[in-house]
Write a protein that holds these residues in place. Structure first.
Motif, PDB file in Angstrom:
ATOM      1  N   ILE A   1      -0.953  15.690  14.321  1.00 31.82           N
ATOM      2  CA  ILE A   1       0.081  16.569  13.816  1.00 31.82           C
ATOM      3  C   ILE A   1      -0.280  15.439  12.081  1.00 31.82           C
ATOM      4  O   ILE A   1       0.495  15.824  10.994  1.00 31.82           O
ATOM      5  CB  ILE A   1       1.032  16.804  14.614  1.00 31.82           C
ATOM      6  N   PHE A   2       0.264  14.008  13.209  1.00 30.86           N
ATOM      7  CA  PHE A   2       0.167  13.011  11.824  1.00 30.86           C
ATOM      8  C   PHE A   2      -0.342  11.811  11.388  1.00 30.86           C
ATOM      9  O   PHE A   2      -1.533  11.644  12.360  1.00 30.86           O
ATOM     10  CB  PHE A   2       1.885  12.510  12.580  1.00 30.86           C
ATOM     11  N   ASP A   3      -0.688  11.841  10.329  1.00 24.57           N
ATOM     12  CA  ASP A   3      -2.177  10.894  10.174  1.00 24.57           C
ATOM     13  C   ASP A   3      -1.424   9.598   9.443  1.00 24.57           C
ATOM     14  O   ASP A   3      -0.967   8.980   8.527  1.00 24.57           O
ATOM     15  CB  ASP A   3      -2.836  11.329   8.409  1.00 24.57           C
ATOM     16  N   THR A   4      -1.966   8.389  10.636  1.00 28.06           N
ATOM     17  CA  THR A   4      -1.227   7.191  10.082  1.00 28.06           C
ATOM     18  C   THR A   4      -1.394   6.663   9.062  1.00 28.06           C
ATOM     19  O   THR A   4      -0.813   6.149   8.348  1.00 28.06           O
ATOM     20  CB  THR A   4      -0.410   6.615  11.256  1.00 28.06           C
ATOM     21  N   ALA A   5      -2.381   6.718   8.275  1.00 28.24           N
ATOM     22  CA  ALA A   5      -3.948   6.182   8.355  1.00 28.24           C
ATOM     23  C   ALA A   5      -3.210   6.186   6.415  1.00 28.24           C
ATOM     24  O   ALA A   5      -2.478   5.574   5.582  1.00 28.24           O
ATOM     25  CB  ALA A   5      -4.892   6.567   7.538  1.00 28.24           C
ATOM     26  N   ALA A   6      -2.841   7.952   6.420  1.00 27.24           N
ATOM     27  CA  ALA A   6      -2.479   8.908   4.854  1.00 27.24           C
ATOM     28  C   ALA A   6      -0.699   8.178   5.102  1.00 27.24           C
ATOM     29  O   ALA A   6      -0.632   7.662   3.738  1.00 27.24           O
ATOM     30  CB  ALA A   6      -2.506   9.993   5.009  1.00 27.24           C
ATOM     31  N   PHE A   7      -0.343   7.886   5.944  1.00 25.70           N
ATOM     32  CA  PHE A   7       1.907   7.282   5.768  1.00 25.70           C
ATOM     33  C   PHE A   7       1.330   5.907   5.184  1.00 25.70           C
ATOM     34  O   PHE A   7       2.170   6.016   4.377  1.00 25.70           O
ATOM     35  CB  PHE A   7       2.306   7.943   6.850  1.00 25.70           C
ATOM     36  N   GLU A   8       0.722   5.240   5.935  1.00 25.62           N
ATOM     37  CA  GLU A   8       0.362   4.021   5.317  1.00 25.62           C
ATOM     38  C   GLU A   8      -0.084   3.567   4.275  1.00 25.62           C
ATOM     39  O   GLU A   8       0.858   2.701   3.531  1.00 25.62           O
ATOM     40  CB  GLU A   8      -0.713   3.143   6.017  1.00 25.62           C
ATOM     41  N   LYS A   9      -1.331   4.524   3.682  1.00 22.34           N
ATOM     42  CA  LYS A   9      -0.957   4.401   1.753  1.00 22.34           C
ATOM     43  C   LYS A   9      -0.465   4.927   1.102  1.00 22.34           C
ATOM     44  O   LYS A   9       0.388   4.854   0.146  1.00 22.34           O
ATOM     45  CB  LYS A   9      -2.435   5.326   2.436  1.00 22.34           C
ATOM     46  N   TYR A  10       0.730   6.428   1.855  1.00 25.37           N
ATOM     47  CA  TYR A  10       1.995   6.777   1.611  1.00 25.37           C
ATOM     48  C   TYR A  10       2.647   4.983   0.887  1.00 25.37           C
ATOM     49  O   TYR A  10       2.892   5.065  -0.118  1.00 25.37           O
ATOM     50  CB  TYR A  10       2.492   7.648   1.730  1.00 25.37           C
ATOM     51  N   VAL A  11       3.125   5.188   2.023  1.00 22.36           N
ATOM     52  CA  VAL A  11       3.898   3.061   1.954  1.00 22.36           C
ATOM     53  C   VAL A  11       4.044   2.499   0.909  1.00 22.36           C
ATOM     54  O   VAL A  11       4.405   2.010   0.069  1.00 22.36           O
ATOM     55  CB  VAL A  11       4.847   3.481   3.438  1.00 22.36           C
ATOM     56  N   HIS A  12       2.409   1.871   0.894  1.00 22.28           N
ATOM     57  CA  HIS A  12       1.950   1.037   0.768  1.00 22.28           C
ATOM     58  C   HIS A  12       1.708   1.787  -0.754  1.00 22.28           C
ATOM     59  O   HIS A  12       2.577   0.760  -2.243  1.00 22.28           O
ATOM     60  CB  HIS A  12       0.506   0.771   0.837  1.00 22.28           C
ATOM     61  N   ASP A  13       1.629   2.912  -1.761  1.00 24.06           N
ATOM     62  CA  ASP A  13       2.079   3.139  -3.187  1.00 24.06           C
ATOM     63  C   ASP A  13       3.567   3.534  -3.546  1.00 24.06           C
ATOM     64  O   ASP A  13       3.291   3.593  -4.849  1.00 24.06           O
ATOM     65  CB  ASP A  13       1.174   4.430  -2.914  1.00 24.06           C
ATOM     66  N   ARG A  14       4.363   3.492  -2.498  1.00 21.27           N
ATOM     67  CA  ARG A  14       5.325   4.008  -3.109  1.00 21.27           C
ATOM     68  C   ARG A  14       6.729   3.152  -3.033  1.00 21.27           C
ATOM     69  O   ARG A  14       7.321   2.916  -3.846  1.00 21.27           O
ATOM     70  CB  ARG A  14       5.977   5.285  -1.937  1.00 21.27           C
ATOM     71  N   VAL A  15       7.046   2.376  -2.103  1.00 18.88           N
ATOM     72  CA  VAL A  15       7.260   1.009  -1.778  1.00 18.88           C
ATOM     73  C   VAL A  15       7.682   0.657  -3.676  1.00 18.88           C
ATOM     74  O   VAL A  15       7.287   0.123  -3.644  1.00 18.88           O
ATOM     75  CB  VAL A  15       7.472   0.157  -0.508  1.00 18.88           C
ATOM     76  N   LYS A  16       9.571   0.137  -3.252  1.00 16.22           N
ATOM     77  CA  LYS A  16       9.251  -0.576  -5.074  1.00 16.22           C
ATOM     78  C   LYS A  16       9.927  -1.703  -4.651  1.00 16.22           C
ATOM     79  O   LYS A  16      11.099  -2.020  -3.473  1.00 16.22           O
ATOM     80  CB  LYS A  16      10.301  -0.203  -5.406  1.00 16.22           C
ATOM     81  N   VAL A  17       9.544  -2.935  -5.212  1.00 25.99           N
ATOM     82  CA  VAL A  17      10.128  -4.168  -5.014  1.00 25.99           C
ATOM     83  C   VAL A  17      10.611  -4.664  -6.347  1.00 25.99           C
ATOM     84  O   VAL A  17      10.010  -4.645  -7.119  1.00 25.99           O
ATOM     85  CB  VAL A  17       8.771  -5.302  -4.343  1.00 25.99           C
ATOM     86  N   ASP A  18      12.155  -4.997  -7.268  1.00 25.55           N
ATOM     87  CA  ASP A  18      12.119  -5.531  -7.801  1.00 25.55           C
ATOM     88  C   ASP A  18      12.427  -4.342  -8.786  1.00 25.55           C
ATOM     89  O   ASP A  18      12.245  -4.611  -9.622  1.00 25.55           O
ATOM     90  CB  ASP A  18      11.718  -6.941  -8.257  1.00 25.55           C
ATOM     91  N   GLY A  19      12.516  -2.902  -8.462  1.00 25.06           N
ATOM     92  CA  GLY A  19      12.539  -2.594  -9.066  1.00 25.06           C
ATOM     93  C   GLY A  19      11.026  -2.028  -9.936  1.00 25.06           C
ATOM     94  O   GLY A  19      10.779  -0.807 -10.482  1.00 25.06           O
ATOM     95  N   ARG A  20      10.060  -2.076  -8.962  1.00 26.19           N
ATOM     96  CA  ARG A  20       8.677  -1.547  -9.030  1.00 26.19           C
ATOM     97  C   ARG A  20       8.145  -1.534  -8.639  1.00 26.19           C
ATOM     98  O   ARG A  20       7.638  -1.974  -7.329  1.00 26.19           O
ATOM     99  CB  ARG A  20       7.983  -3.213 -10.141  1.00 26.19           C
ATOM    100  N   THR A  21       6.945  -0.637  -8.076  1.00 27.40           N
ATOM    101  CA  THR A  21       5.951   0.083  -7.157  1.00 27.40           C
ATOM    102  C   THR A  21       4.867  -0.927  -7.884  1.00 27.40           C
ATOM    103  O   THR A  21       4.399  -1.419  -9.005  1.00 27.40           O
ATOM    104  CB  THR A  21       5.469   1.223  -7.775  1.00 27.40           C
ATOM    105  N   ASN A  22       3.731  -0.828  -6.363  1.00 34.05           N
ATOM    106  CA  ASN A  22       2.554  -1.449  -7.210  1.00 34.05           C
ATOM    107  C   ASN A  22       2.711  -3.487  -7.165  1.00 34.05           C
ATOM    108  O   ASN A  22       2.477  -4.102  -7.767  1.00 34.05           O
ATOM    109  CB  ASN A  22       1.722  -1.571  -7.915  1.00 34.05           C
ATOM    110  N   ASN A  23       4.223  -4.068  -6.823  1.00 34.53           N
ATOM    111  CA  ASN A  23       4.973  -5.494  -6.723  1.00 34.53           C
ATOM    112  C   ASN A  23       4.638  -5.854  -5.738  1.00 34.53           C
ATOM    113  O   ASN A  23       5.995  -6.742  -5.206  1.00 34.53           O
ATOM    114  CB  ASN A  23       5.733  -5.692  -8.010  1.00 34.53           C
ATOM    115  N   LEU A  24       3.985  -6.170  -4.821  1.00 37.48           N
ATOM    116  CA  LEU A  24       4.308  -6.342  -2.656  1.00 37.48           C
ATOM    117  C   LEU A  24       4.373  -7.880  -3.407  1.00 37.48           C
ATOM    118  O   LEU A  24       4.997  -8.229  -2.480  1.00 37.48           O
ATOM    119  CB  LEU A  24       3.666  -6.016  -1.544  1.00 37.48           C
ATOM    120  N   GLY A  25       2.970  -8.027  -3.849  1.00 36.20           N
ATOM    121  CA  GLY A  25       2.950 -10.112  -3.301  1.00 36.20           C
ATOM    122  C   GLY A  25       2.723 -10.203  -1.894  1.00 36.20           C
ATOM    123  O   GLY A  25       2.305  -9.262  -1.173  1.00 36.20           O
ATOM    124  N   SER A  26       3.453 -11.234  -2.431  1.00 36.32           N
ATOM    125  CA  SER A  26       3.264 -12.277  -0.814  1.00 36.32           C
ATOM    126  C   SER A  26       4.899 -12.299   0.077  1.00 36.32           C
ATOM    127  O   SER A  26       5.079 -12.200   1.083  1.00 36.32           O
ATOM    128  CB  SER A  26       3.381 -13.318  -0.960  1.00 36.32           C
TER     129      SER A  26
END
Length: 145
Positions: free
Chosen positions: A49-74
């Motif tokens: 029912i649930f696709d973990t690979a798509a969920f991982e990509k979704y979280v990776h694209d949406r998570v915000k660090v210091d108010g910006r997405t795609n700012n994961l860094g280290s």
């Protein structure tokens, strides 16, 4: 005048003692330990029912660090281990509540939020569980009509 001299000397000794205590506290301070949040998707992923690979990509694209997405860094890393997702973050960058928010948002997007819910299982972990649907009650109501 002798009273002010004594008072000034006491004040200087007090300030010196405070500075020494602060420097001791800095030496004894612990390094910040990264926080690991886990989202266990094993039950719905096992039922396809649930696709973990798509969920991982979704979280990776949406998570915000210091108010910006795609700012994961280290500071933030996202790793998928089988049917669970582990988010490792520096303290203060990603909150546990934010992980739940992103998970619920993904469930809503993929239209499975009617069947799945996010439940806290530990201090740093969540689990996706099936909602308890009252199918028997609905079937009985339909038969009565």
């Amino acid at each position: 005048m002798p009273v002010t001299k004594g008072l000034g000397m006491k004040l200087a000794l007090l300030v010196c003692a405070c500075v020494q205590e602060i420097s001791k506290k800095k030496k004894n301070a612990k390094k910040a330990v990264p926080v690991k949040y886990t989202v266990d998707c094993s039950k719905p992923a096992g039922d396809s029912i649930f696709d973990t690979a798509a969920f991982e990509k979704y979280v990776h694209d949406r998570v915000k660090v210091d108010g910006r997405t795609n700012n994961l860094g280290s500071t933030v890393s996202i790793v998928r281990n089988g049917a669970s997702l582990t988010i490792t973050a520096a303290p203060g960058t990603v909150a546990k509540r934010y992980v739940k928010y992103l998970t619920k948002k993904y469930l809503k997007k993929t239209i499975v939020s009617e069947w799945l819910r996010v439940v806290a299982v530990s201090k740093t972990g969540y689990e996706l569980r099936y909602r308890s649907l009252n199918i028997d009650d609905d079937a009985a109501e339909e038969d009565d009509e």
